[in-house]
Structure formats: structure tokens, C-alpha cells
Design a protein around this motif. Structure first.
Motif, mmCIF file in Angstrom:
data_model
loop_
_atom_site.group_PDB
_atom_site.id
_atom_site.type_symbol
_atom_site.label_atom_id
_atom_site.label_comp_id
_atom_site.label_asym_id
_atom_site.label_seq_id
_atom_site.Cartn_x
_atom_site.Cartn_y
_atom_site.Cartn_z
ATOM 1 N N ALA A 5 -9.730 -2.240 4.586
ATOM 2 C CA ALA A 5 -9.423 -1.203 3.558
ATOM 3 C C ALA A 5 -8.863 -2.033 2.763
ATOM 4 C CB ALA A 5 -8.779 0.344 4.318
ATOM 5 N N SER A 6 -8.019 -2.325 2.637
ATOM 6 C CA SER A 6 -7.099 -2.696 1.591
ATOM 7 C C SER A 6 -8.177 -3.973 0.635
ATOM 8 C CB SER A 6 -5.743 -3.589 1.976
ATOM 9 O OG SER A 6 -4.973 -2.269 2.249
ATOM 10 N N ALA A 7 -8.639 -4.768 1.866
ATOM 11 C CA ALA A 7 -9.756 -6.386 0.827
ATOM 12 C C ALA A 7 -10.700 -5.111 -0.407
ATOM 13 C CB ALA A 7 -10.379 -6.585 1.863
ATOM 14 N N ALA A 44 -17.665 2.195 3.348
ATOM 15 C CA ALA A 44 -18.361 0.821 2.940
ATOM 16 C C ALA A 44 -16.833 -0.090 3.549
ATOM 17 C CB ALA A 44 -17.564 0.535 1.796
ATOM 18 N N ILE A 45 -15.982 0.555 4.328
ATOM 19 C CA ILE A 45 -14.973 0.578 5.343
ATOM 20 C C ILE A 45 -15.204 0.014 6.117
ATOM 21 C CG2 ILE A 45 -12.204 0.358 5.285
ATOM 22 C CD1 ILE A 45 -11.595 1.773 3.163
ATOM 23 N N GLU A 47 -0.190 -1.862 22.159
ATOM 24 C CA GLU A 47 -0.667 -3.193 21.752
ATOM 25 C C GLU A 47 -2.008 -3.498 20.827
ATOM 26 O OE1 GLU A 47 2.402 -6.033 23.526
ATOM 27 O OE2 GLU A 47 0.421 -6.181 24.368
ATOM 28 N N ALA A 48 -3.603 -3.381 21.995
ATOM 29 C CA ALA A 48 -4.639 -3.391 21.338
ATOM 30 C C ALA A 48 -5.422 -2.792 20.214
ATOM 31 C CB ALA A 48 -5.628 -3.680 22.372
ATOM 32 N N ILE A 49 -4.786 -1.024 20.343
ATOM 33 C CA ILE A 49 -5.100 0.145 19.096
ATOM 34 C C ILE A 49 -4.127 -0.063 18.376
ATOM 35 C CG2 ILE A 49 -4.743 2.377 19.262
ATOM 36 C CD1 ILE A 49 -5.507 3.097 22.123
ATOM 37 N N ALA A 50 -3.407 -0.083 18.258
ATOM 38 C CA ALA A 50 -2.572 -0.867 16.815
ATOM 39 C C ALA A 50 -3.078 -2.147 16.229
ATOM 40 C CB ALA A 50 -0.816 -1.222 17.106
ATOM 41 N N GLN A 51 -3.687 -3.274 17.422
ATOM 42 C CA GLN A 51 -4.591 -4.234 16.622
ATOM 43 C C GLN A 51 -5.529 -3.579 15.751
ATOM 44 O OE1 GLN A 51 -3.216 -6.938 16.078
ATOM 45 N NE2 GLN A 51 -5.023 -7.805 14.695
ATOM 46 N N LEU A 52 -6.251 -2.958 16.301
ATOM 47 C CA LEU A 52 -7.309 -2.298 15.788
ATOM 48 C C LEU A 52 -7.524 -1.565 14.367
ATOM 49 C CD1 LEU A 52 -10.583 -1.207 18.252
ATOM 50 C CD2 LEU A 52 -9.570 0.792 15.776
ATOM 51 N N GLU A 53 -5.862 -1.203 14.390
ATOM 52 C CA GLU A 53 -5.679 -0.155 13.592
ATOM 53 C C GLU A 53 -5.465 -1.328 12.404
ATOM 54 O OE1 GLU A 53 -3.434 4.174 12.794
ATOM 55 O OE2 GLU A 53 -3.138 2.587 13.638
ATOM 56 N N LYS A 54 -5.088 -2.020 12.674
ATOM 57 C CA LYS A 54 -4.059 -3.378 11.318
ATOM 58 C C LYS A 54 -5.139 -3.431 10.640
ATOM 59 C CE LYS A 54 -0.832 -7.085 11.107
ATOM 60 N NZ LYS A 54 -2.578 -7.506 10.095
ATOM 61 N N GLU A 55 -6.485 -3.851 11.411
ATOM 62 C CA GLU A 55 -7.514 -4.236 11.151
ATOM 63 C C GLU A 55 -8.016 -4.523 10.257
ATOM 64 O OE1 GLU A 55 -9.460 -6.755 14.144
ATOM 65 O OE2 GLU A 55 -8.300 -8.194 14.623
ATOM 66 N N LEU A 56 -8.325 -2.462 10.479
ATOM 67 C CA LEU A 56 -9.038 -1.625 10.036
ATOM 68 C C LEU A 56 -8.101 -1.610 8.121
ATOM 69 C CD1 LEU A 56 -11.578 0.435 9.967
ATOM 70 C CD2 LEU A 56 -10.249 1.706 11.005
ATOM 71 N N LYS A 57 -6.754 -1.712 8.448
ATOM 72 C CA LYS A 57 -6.581 -0.927 7.114
ATOM 73 C C LYS A 57 -6.461 -2.139 6.406
ATOM 74 C CE LYS A 57 -3.342 2.596 9.190
ATOM 75 N NZ LYS A 57 -1.218 2.973 9.422
ATOM 76 N N ASP A 58 -6.374 -3.200 6.981
ATOM 77 C CA ASP A 58 -6.532 -4.728 6.331
ATOM 78 C C ASP A 58 -8.118 -5.196 5.802
ATOM 79 O OD1 ASP A 58 -4.012 -5.171 7.308
ATOM 80 O OD2 ASP A 58 -5.086 -7.048 8.607
#
Length: 454
Positions: A448-450, A408-409, A435-446
Motif C-alpha cells: 500500500a505504501s509503495a 490496485a494495492i 507470526e505468519a498473519i503479522a507478516q502477511l499484513e506487513k507485506e500488504l501495508k508495504d
């Protein structure tokens, strides 16, 4: 078979007329008679009603074939059937509203991504037993029967599946003496070898525009086949440390900088790879078979069609996963007529009708049954490539994640096209690779939180 299909297509042209955002049809008897029975011929045992919502396909004629089958079911089974054909842009909005209101149809067309989009709730019924019953009579491809399960459960009965194939300019390959690629490594080498940027020819039309859905799927296949993933099988987010993702990024950047990819690819949307192939700019693109129909059916592309070869996607070094896109019939949990819905699914799975229907929609969609491999329709050309693709299409949003929550995430995150946007930022120089990989991972974690509320 072709003569039978011609008769059917001619007949259905006089059926119901589309109106508004959807089309409603209903089995009906002449004036003075009930819908379930006529005076001349008693209706078969059965009765009751059935409400079906169908997402419109690429062809009105194809939709009319389904509509004809729906009406025949109502007449033969003595069931009052109401069917509505809804445009793709309105379908989920209308279904979401119906789920929220508790006034759902009995039967809809669904896919794995529609199922997981409702997480943590699920408005679809478990139809695993019905899938097994139909499969026992006519075996399905494992990738569709088992591959559509979510935590061991089928929530729809597979009906057909889409493919993504490699379109290749064989004249450009022959002119450069380049062999046809069978692996991703060979494809990348061939892309560089056939490129002639000074004359406007590029080896691979694979864009990285921030809204390029087609290439988002291609990037995922590349990543999977290089052993990479965004999430592991347990649903853990691993994008920040995944070696396969990193290798895929490096390869794409290498191809772009080598001018094996058109410079304008950074601006493409999902239609970019179609256009670059149709205009003769790219020697290879990955696309759905609607591109084949566009080339075949338009006289202005006669020369391009003669020089086009359609192949399956190449093999990977670590995996051979390709993106699966199956659709099938789903019974809603709050259906008022679930038994009639089950009977209808069996009715549209009947071999003679199903095979004729699939003949009509080839190669855009491929069938789900093993016995059609090597058949007259599916044994050669682009149709052969399409059916071989779907029988091995094991990838999905979040692959290889096995959990419902993880899928679902991944599904919700997919529709922001994170890999295409990541590559766009790297190629355009707006972000470094790290930086781009870090942003991708952050968005995926965000995401997941939602989804989880955490």
C-alpha cells in the motif's frame, strides 16, 4: 452448428503464419489494388485504420478464428487492420512499453487486473456506454457486466471468462460411500473420509507452495466463503484481525495434519494440483478446465476420465464468492482510431459468429451472455459447470474492496502469492500462526505504501 464449426476450423488452418514473439496480419488486396478497395467490388463505406493487439490463447486454431474475424472486419468495413498476436509472457511488457512511449494500439484484450495495475494512471477508455448498448441487445451476466466495473466504470467490454472447477474421483467416493460435497464443510469432511495415505491416496490436492498461484485463488475462495477478507469494502487492511482468514488457516492446517492433503503439497507450484490428480494421488482438486481437456484428450488417462466428475465449487457458510477471471476488449485512451475500435467490438459480439467461436473454446472459456445458459453447447457436462461458475463469479483481488486504490494495492500484492506463502510458513513450522498473519499484513501495508507513495 458442429458442421459449421468444422468448416471454419478447416478454413482457418491456411491463414497467416506465426513468427517471432508476435504475429502481424493486415488486410490486403491483390497486386495493383488498394487495401481498402478492389477493382471488382467497391469497399463498404468506412475507411481508416485499426491496430489490434491480441494476447495469444491456449490454442493456435482458436487464435486463427479471431484472426479470420479481424480480416473479415477489415474487408467488409473498408478498414486497414493491423493485428498482432503476442505471447502471454511478452504481452504486458510490450504494452507497458507502448503506454510509456505514447504509441499504443487502438484495441487490446484486457481484464480488471490489467486495468488496476496502472494505478494511479489509467491508459484505458471508459466504455460503459458501449457495454450498456451491447447488453441492451443481448443481456450479459450481471457478474460480468456490473462485476467488471471499477468505481462504476467499465474499462473493457466483457468477451469471455475463465472458471475454476472441482475435479472429483467418483470411484473413490463410491468405494468409501461418501456423498458428493455441496458445501465447503462437506468437502473438508469428504477429503478426510476418502483419504488412504498408507496407499498413497489423499482427499484434497490443494498445495501451499510459495509460488502456487492456483491454490492462492482457492484459498481466497475458502476465506471469502467463511466470511473472511484481507481488505474491507473501503480498502482498509484487516488481515490481522479477520476471523474468516483465521478460520481458513485453521482448517487447512487441520486437513494437512490429518493427511488429507499430500505431504509434498508444501513444495508445489501452480502445476502441482494438475500432477497430483493425473497421477491418481488426490481424490479432489480445484483447477481450470484445461485439466479436463488434458484428461479427455490423452488415451493414457482414459480410465481416469471415466472416473472423473467435474462440479462447481461448493457453497460457503457466509458467502458464495468465487474468483472472477473475465477478459474483454479495451480501447486505449490514446487510440488513434477509437470509432473503428468500437465498431470492431460490436462486430465480434455478433451472435452467430460469437456463439460459434465460444463452441470452439469450450470449456476453457465460458461466454458472457445469459441466453446461452441451457443451450446445446452449454447445457450439460463440464460446459454447464463452467457457465454456471462465471455467471456467479463476483470475487477479485481485494474482494470485497470497492475502491480503485484498494484494488490496485490488492492486485500488486497478489502476485507475491501471500496466502500460499503464509500457509507454507505455518505448515512447515517456520512461523507460528500469529507470526505468519503479522507478516502477511506487513507485506500488504508495504505494498500500500509503495502504491500510494505514503
Amino acid at each position: 452448428m458442429k458442421k459449421l464449426l468444422a468448416i471454419i476450423l478447416a478454413a482457418v488452418m491456411v491463414l497467416s503464419i506465426f513468427a517471432g514473439c508476435g504475429k502481424q496480419t493486415e488486410t490486403a488486396a491483390p497486386a495493383g489494388e488498394t487495401k481498402a478497395q478492389t477493382a471488382a467490388e467497391p469497399a463498404p463505406a468506412g475507411g481508416g485504420s485499426l491496430v489490434i493487439w491480441v494476447e495469444k490463447s491456449f490454442s493456435e486454431d482458436v487464435d486463427k478464428l479471431i484472426d479470420q474475424r479481424i480480416q473479415a472486419f477489415g474487408q467488409e468495413k473498408g478498414v486497414e487492420v493491423k493485428a498482432e498476436f503476442i505471447g502471454a509472457t511478452d504481452y504486458m511488457t510490450k504494452l507497458n512499453a507502448a503506454v510509456e512511449a505514447g504509441n499504443v494500439p487502438d484495441l487490446t484484450l484486457a481484464n480488471p487486473y490489467k486495468v488496476v495495475s496502472y494505478y494511479p494512471s489509467n491508459p484505458y477508455s471508459d466504455v460503459t456506454d458501449l457495454v450498456e448498448e451491447i447488453d441492451a441487445q443481448r443481456p450479459m451476466f450481471d457478474a460480468l457486466k456490473d462485476g467488471t466495473k471499477i468505481e462504476g466504470v467499465n474499462y473493457f467490454v466483457p468477451f469471455y471468462a475463465a472458471s475454476s472447477l472441482l475435479f472429483l474421483r467418483k470411484d473413490l467416493f463410491e468405494a468409501k460411500g461418501v456423498a458428493l460435497p455441496t458445501t465447503w464443510e462437506e468437502l473438508w469432511d469428504a477429503a478426510i473420509a476418502v483419504s488412504d495415505p498408507e496407499n498413497g491416496i489423499y482427499g484434497l490436492g490443494m498445495g501451499c507452495g510459495p509460488t502456487d498461484e492456483d491454490c492462492e485463488n482457492s484459498f481466497r475462495a475458502m476465506m471469502w466463503d467463511m466470511g473472511g477478507c484481507l481488505m474491507d469494502k473501503d480498502g482498509n487492511i484487516v488481515a490481522g484481525t479477520d476471523a474468516g482468514l483465521s478460520a481458513m488457516i485453521d482448517k487447512y492446517v487441520e486437513l494437512y495434519e490429518a493427511e488429507a492433503i499430500p505431504p509434498a503439497a508444501i513444495t508445489w507450484d501452480s502445476g502441482g494440483n494438475n500432477k497430483t490428480y493425473l497421477m491418481g494421488e488426490s481424490a479432489m482438486v480445484i483447477n481450470v478446465p484445461t485439466l479436463y481437456n488434458a484428461i479427455r484428450n490423452d488415451e493414457q488417462y482414459a480410465e481416469l476420465f471415466a472416473n472423473t466428475l467435474v462440479l462447481n465449487l461448493p457453497a460457503g457458510s457466509a458467502d458464495d464468492a468465487v474468483f472472477g477471471n473475465p477478459s474483454g476488449w479495451a480501447i486505449m485512451k490514446d487510440a488513434k482510431n477509437p470509432e473503428n475500435a468500437r465498431e470492431f467490438i460490436k462486430y465480434v459480439s455478433e451472435k452467430e459468429w460469437y456463439d460459434t467461436y465460444m463452441d470452439a473454446i469450450a470449456p476453457v472459456f465460458a461466454p458472457v451472455y445469459q441466453d446461452l445458459v441451457g443451450s446445446e453447447t452449454w447445457g450439460s457436462g463440464v460446459n454447464k459447470q463452467a457457465i454456471e461458475y462465471v455467471q456467479n463469479a463476483t470475487g477479485y483481488y481485494g474482494y470485497p474492496c470497492q475502491t480503485l486504490e484498494g484494488r490496485a494495492i490488492a492486485s500488486k500484492n497478489y502476485y507475491s502469492f501471500p496466502i500460499a506463502r503464509m500457509l507454507n510458513s505455518i505448515v512447515t513450522g517456520s512461523a507460528t500462526k500469529d507470526e505468519a498473519i503479522a507478516q502477511l499484513e506487513k507485506e500488504l501495508k508495504d505494498t500500500a505504501s509503495a502504491v500510494t507513495g505514503g
